[in-house]
Write a protein that holds these residues in place. Structure first.
Motif, PDB file in Angstrom:
ATOM      1  N   LEU A   7       0.543   5.280  -4.157  1.00  0.00           N
ATOM      2  CA  LEU A   7       0.515   4.009  -3.435  1.00  0.00           C
ATOM      3  C   LEU A   7      -0.913   3.639  -3.033  1.00  0.00           C
ATOM      4  O   LEU A   7      -1.305   2.464  -3.085  1.00  0.00           O
ATOM      5  CB  LEU A   7       1.409   4.091  -2.197  1.00  0.00           C
ATOM      6  CG  LEU A   7       2.917   4.194  -2.451  1.00  0.00           C
ATOM      7  CD1 LEU A   7       3.659   4.414  -1.138  1.00  0.00           C
ATOM      8  CD2 LEU A   7       3.431   2.933  -3.134  1.00  0.00           C
ATOM      9  N   LEU A   8      -1.687   4.648  -2.634  1.00  0.00           N
ATOM     10  CA  LEU A   8      -3.074   4.384  -2.229  1.00  0.00           C
ATOM     11  C   LEU A   8      -3.905   3.908  -3.413  1.00  0.00           C
ATOM     12  O   LEU A   8      -4.691   2.958  -3.298  1.00  0.00           O
ATOM     13  CB  LEU A   8      -3.681   5.644  -1.627  1.00  0.00           C
ATOM     14  CG  LEU A   8      -5.081   5.513  -1.031  1.00  0.00           C
ATOM     15  CD1 LEU A   8      -5.072   4.525   0.131  1.00  0.00           C
ATOM     16  CD2 LEU A   8      -5.589   6.867  -0.548  1.00  0.00           C
ATOM     17  N   GLY A  14      -6.655  -2.565  -6.783  1.00  0.00           N
ATOM     18  CA  GLY A  14      -6.790  -4.018  -6.802  1.00  0.00           C
ATOM     19  C   GLY A  14      -7.898  -4.511  -5.886  1.00  0.00           C
ATOM     20  O   GLY A  14      -8.638  -5.439  -6.230  1.00  0.00           O
ATOM     21  N   ARG A  15      -8.029  -3.889  -4.722  1.00  0.00           N
ATOM     22  CA  ARG A  15      -9.087  -4.333  -3.798  1.00  0.00           C
ATOM     23  C   ARG A  15     -10.456  -3.978  -4.342  1.00  0.00           C
ATOM     24  O   ARG A  15     -11.417  -4.740  -4.153  1.00  0.00           O
ATOM     25  CB  ARG A  15      -8.890  -3.664  -2.417  1.00  0.00           C
ATOM     26  CG  ARG A  15      -9.633  -4.370  -1.317  1.00  0.00           C
ATOM     27  CD  ARG A  15      -9.037  -5.734  -1.072  1.00  0.00           C
ATOM     28  NE  ARG A  15      -9.870  -6.560  -0.207  1.00  0.00           N
ATOM     29  CZ  ARG A  15     -10.777  -7.415  -0.639  1.00  0.00           C
ATOM     30  NH1 ARG A  15     -10.978  -7.558  -1.943  1.00  0.00           N
ATOM     31  NH2 ARG A  15     -11.478  -8.147   0.199  1.00  0.00           N
ATOM     32  N   LEU A  41     -10.917   2.626   3.490  1.00  0.00           N
ATOM     33  CA  LEU A  41      -9.937   3.627   3.087  1.00  0.00           C
ATOM     34  C   LEU A  41      -9.041   4.085   4.242  1.00  0.00           C
ATOM     35  O   LEU A  41      -7.818   4.173   4.057  1.00  0.00           O
ATOM     36  CB  LEU A  41     -10.648   4.816   2.443  1.00  0.00           C
ATOM     37  CG  LEU A  41      -9.752   5.931   1.909  1.00  0.00           C
ATOM     38  CD1 LEU A  41      -8.844   5.391   0.814  1.00  0.00           C
ATOM     39  CD2 LEU A  41     -10.599   7.080   1.374  1.00  0.00           C
ATOM     40  N   PRO A  42      -9.574   4.416   5.445  1.00  0.00           N
ATOM     41  CA  PRO A  42      -8.671   4.846   6.526  1.00  0.00           C
ATOM     42  C   PRO A  42      -7.639   3.789   6.897  1.00  0.00           C
ATOM     43  O   PRO A  42      -6.479   4.122   7.190  1.00  0.00           O
ATOM     44  CB  PRO A  42      -9.641   5.117   7.692  1.00  0.00           C
ATOM     45  CG  PRO A  42     -10.950   5.393   7.056  1.00  0.00           C
ATOM     46  CD  PRO A  42     -10.991   4.520   5.847  1.00  0.00           C
ATOM     47  N   PHE A  44      -6.265   1.465   4.933  1.00  0.00           N
ATOM     48  CA  PHE A  44      -5.216   1.445   3.915  1.00  0.00           C
ATOM     49  C   PHE A  44      -4.356   2.701   3.990  1.00  0.00           C
ATOM     50  O   PHE A  44      -3.147   2.646   3.747  1.00  0.00           O
ATOM     51  CB  PHE A  44      -5.845   1.310   2.529  1.00  0.00           C
ATOM     52  CG  PHE A  44      -6.167  -0.099   2.137  1.00  0.00           C
ATOM     53  CD1 PHE A  44      -5.293  -0.830   1.358  1.00  0.00           C
ATOM     54  CD2 PHE A  44      -7.323  -0.700   2.575  1.00  0.00           C
ATOM     55  CE1 PHE A  44      -5.574  -2.131   1.000  1.00  0.00           C
ATOM     56  CE2 PHE A  44      -7.621  -2.002   2.218  1.00  0.00           C
ATOM     57  CZ  PHE A  44      -6.743  -2.730   1.431  1.00  0.00           C
ATOM     58  N   LEU A  45      -4.975   3.834   4.311  1.00  0.00           N
ATOM     59  CA  LEU A  45      -4.217   5.082   4.378  1.00  0.00           C
ATOM     60  C   LEU A  45      -3.183   5.042   5.492  1.00  0.00           C
ATOM     61  O   LEU A  45      -2.052   5.517   5.314  1.00  0.00           O
ATOM     62  CB  LEU A  45      -5.178   6.256   4.578  1.00  0.00           C
ATOM     63  CG  LEU A  45      -4.574   7.662   4.449  1.00  0.00           C
ATOM     64  CD1 LEU A  45      -3.952   7.850   3.076  1.00  0.00           C
ATOM     65  CD2 LEU A  45      -5.637   8.715   4.696  1.00  0.00           C
ATOM     66  N   GLN A  46      -3.545   4.469   6.632  1.00  0.00           N
ATOM     67  CA  GLN A  46      -2.590   4.408   7.737  1.00  0.00           C
ATOM     68  C   GLN A  46      -1.461   3.417   7.448  1.00  0.00           C
ATOM     69  O   GLN A  46      -0.390   3.505   8.066  1.00  0.00           O
ATOM     70  CB  GLN A  46      -3.298   4.030   9.040  1.00  0.00           C
ATOM     71  CG  GLN A  46      -3.678   2.581   9.175  1.00  0.00           C
ATOM     72  CD  GLN A  46      -4.401   2.290  10.484  1.00  0.00           C
ATOM     73  OE1 GLN A  46      -5.387   2.945  10.819  1.00  0.00           O
ATOM     74  NE2 GLN A  46      -3.921   1.308  11.214  1.00  0.00           N
ATOM     75  N   LEU A  47      -1.654   2.494   6.531  1.00  0.00           N
ATOM     76  CA  LEU A  47      -0.583   1.594   6.126  1.00  0.00           C
ATOM     77  C   LEU A  47       0.304   2.213   5.050  1.00  0.00           C
ATOM     78  O   LEU A  47       1.518   1.952   4.997  1.00  0.00           O
ATOM     79  CB  LEU A  47      -1.173   0.277   5.601  1.00  0.00           C
ATOM     80  CG  LEU A  47      -1.928  -0.582   6.614  1.00  0.00           C
ATOM     81  CD1 LEU A  47      -2.539  -1.795   5.923  1.00  0.00           C
ATOM     82  CD2 LEU A  47      -1.025  -1.023   7.742  1.00  0.00           C
ATOM     83  N   VAL A  48      -0.294   3.042   4.201  1.00  0.00           N
ATOM     84  CA  VAL A  48       0.442   3.609   3.074  1.00  0.00           C
ATOM     85  C   VAL A  48       1.276   4.815   3.483  1.00  0.00           C
ATOM     86  O   VAL A  48       2.392   5.012   2.975  1.00  0.00           O
ATOM     87  CB  VAL A  48      -0.557   3.984   1.951  1.00  0.00           C
ATOM     88  CG1 VAL A  48       0.082   4.898   0.923  1.00  0.00           C
ATOM     89  CG2 VAL A  48      -1.071   2.722   1.279  1.00  0.00           C
ATOM     90  N   LEU A  49       0.782   5.628   4.407  1.00  0.00           N
ATOM     91  CA  LEU A  49       1.488   6.858   4.763  1.00  0.00           C
ATOM     92  C   LEU A  49       2.915   6.630   5.268  1.00  0.00           C
ATOM     93  O   LEU A  49       3.846   7.305   4.806  1.00  0.00           O
ATOM     94  CB  LEU A  49       0.672   7.643   5.791  1.00  0.00           C
ATOM     95  CG  LEU A  49      -0.410   8.576   5.228  1.00  0.00           C
ATOM     96  CD1 LEU A  49      -1.171   9.256   6.352  1.00  0.00           C
ATOM     97  CD2 LEU A  49       0.204   9.611   4.302  1.00  0.00           C
TER      98      LEU A  49
END
Length: 228
Positions: A7-8, A14-15, A41-42, A44-49
Motif C-alpha cells: 500500500l505504501l 504516484g506522488r 513518508l511518515p 503516508f505511513l500513518q495513513l497506510v498502517l
C-alpha cells in the motif's frame, strides 16, 4: 507488514511521479525531490498502517471462515471472544507506531520540509540553478546561468528563453544579461531577478523584424516553488 509495504509503494509511487513532473516543469528543484518524498513518508505511513491492519484482519478471518478453520478452533475450546481479543492484541503495536508518528515524527518531518522549502524560496539560484546548465524555470521558460558568485550570490552571464508552450502561437522572448540579482517579490508572491546590462529580443510568429531592446535593468519573475 507485506500488505503495508504494498500500500505504501502504491501511494508513494504516484506522488513521487508527481514530484518528478514538478521537477521537470521547473516548479521544484531536482535536488529536493527525494527530500520531499522522505519528509512525507511518515505522514503516508500513518495513513497506510491502519488500512493495512484492517485489510489483513479481514483477509485472515475470511480465509479462516472459508477453510472451516473457525469451527475447528471453536471445537478446540477457542471462543469467538478469545479470537477477537487476539486480533485486537495484534493491532496494538501498529496503533502504537501510528500514535508515535502522528504525535512526534510527522510534525518534525513537516517542519523540516517547510524549512527546506523556505530556504529554497529565499535562494532560488542555489535551489534550482546549476552553472553552465540549461534548466526549466516554468512552462515554456528556460534559464541559463554561466556562473554564480559564492559570496554575493550574483548570477553572471544570464540567458532566459520564453517560448510558447506546445502549439500555442505567440512571441518568443530571449533575454541576455551580464549579471542578475535576486530580489523579494511583490504581494503576489514569488521572487524576482533584477537583470542588469543586457538585451531583449522578441520574435513574433510570421514577422520578419526582430524587436531588440537594450536595458540597464529588467525585472523577471522566478517561478514559485511547488508546495509539499
Amino acid at each position: 507488514v507485506l500488505l503495508a509495504l504494498l500500500l505504501l509503494l502504491a501511494s508513494r509511487g504516484g506522488r513521487l511521479l508527481g514530484y518528478l513532473g514538478d521537477a521537470a516543469a521547473g516548479e521544484l528543484p531536482a535536488a529536493m525531490v527525494w527530500t520531499f518524498a522522505a519528509c512525507r513518508l511518515p505522514e503516508f505511513l500513518q495513513l497506510v498502517l491502519p488500512l493495512a491492519v484492517f485489510l489483513g484482519t479481514a483477509l485472515t478471518i475470511g480465509r479462516a471462515h472459508a477453510e472451516n478453520e473457525l469451527p475447528a478452533l471453536e471445537a478446540a475450546g477457542r471462543s469467538p471472544l478469545a479470537l477477537a481479543v487476539g486480533r485486537c492484541a495484534t493491532g496494538f503495536l501498529p496503533a502504537l507506531l501510528v500514535a508515535t508518528l502522528a504525535l512526534g515524527v510527522t510534525p518534525r518531518a513537516q517542519a523540516v520540509l517547510a524549512e527546506r522549502v523556505d530556504a529554497a524560496a529565499r535562494d532560488i539560484a542555489q535551489a534550482m540553478l546549476q552553472p553552465g546548465e540549461f534548466v526549466a524555470a516554468g512552462v515554456g521558460r528556460t534559464l541559463f546561468v554561466g556562473a554564480i558568485d559564492p559570496g554575493t550570490r550574483v548570477l553572471r552571464d544570464v540567458l532566459i528563453i520564453e517560448a510558447p508552450a506546445g502549439a500555442a502561437a505567440g512571441s518568443t522572448v530571449i533575454v541576455r544579461a551580464r549579471r542578475a540579482l535576486q530580489q523579494p517579490g511583490n504581494d503576489e508572491g514569488g521572487r524576482m531577478l533584477e537583470l542588469r546590462e543586457g538585451t531583449q529580443w522578441r520574435l513574433d510568429v510570421g514577422a520578419r523584424d526582430v524587436q531588440r531592446v537594450r536595458f540597464e535593468r529588467l525585472h523577471w519573475r522566478l517561478p514559485v516553488l511547488a508546495g509539499p
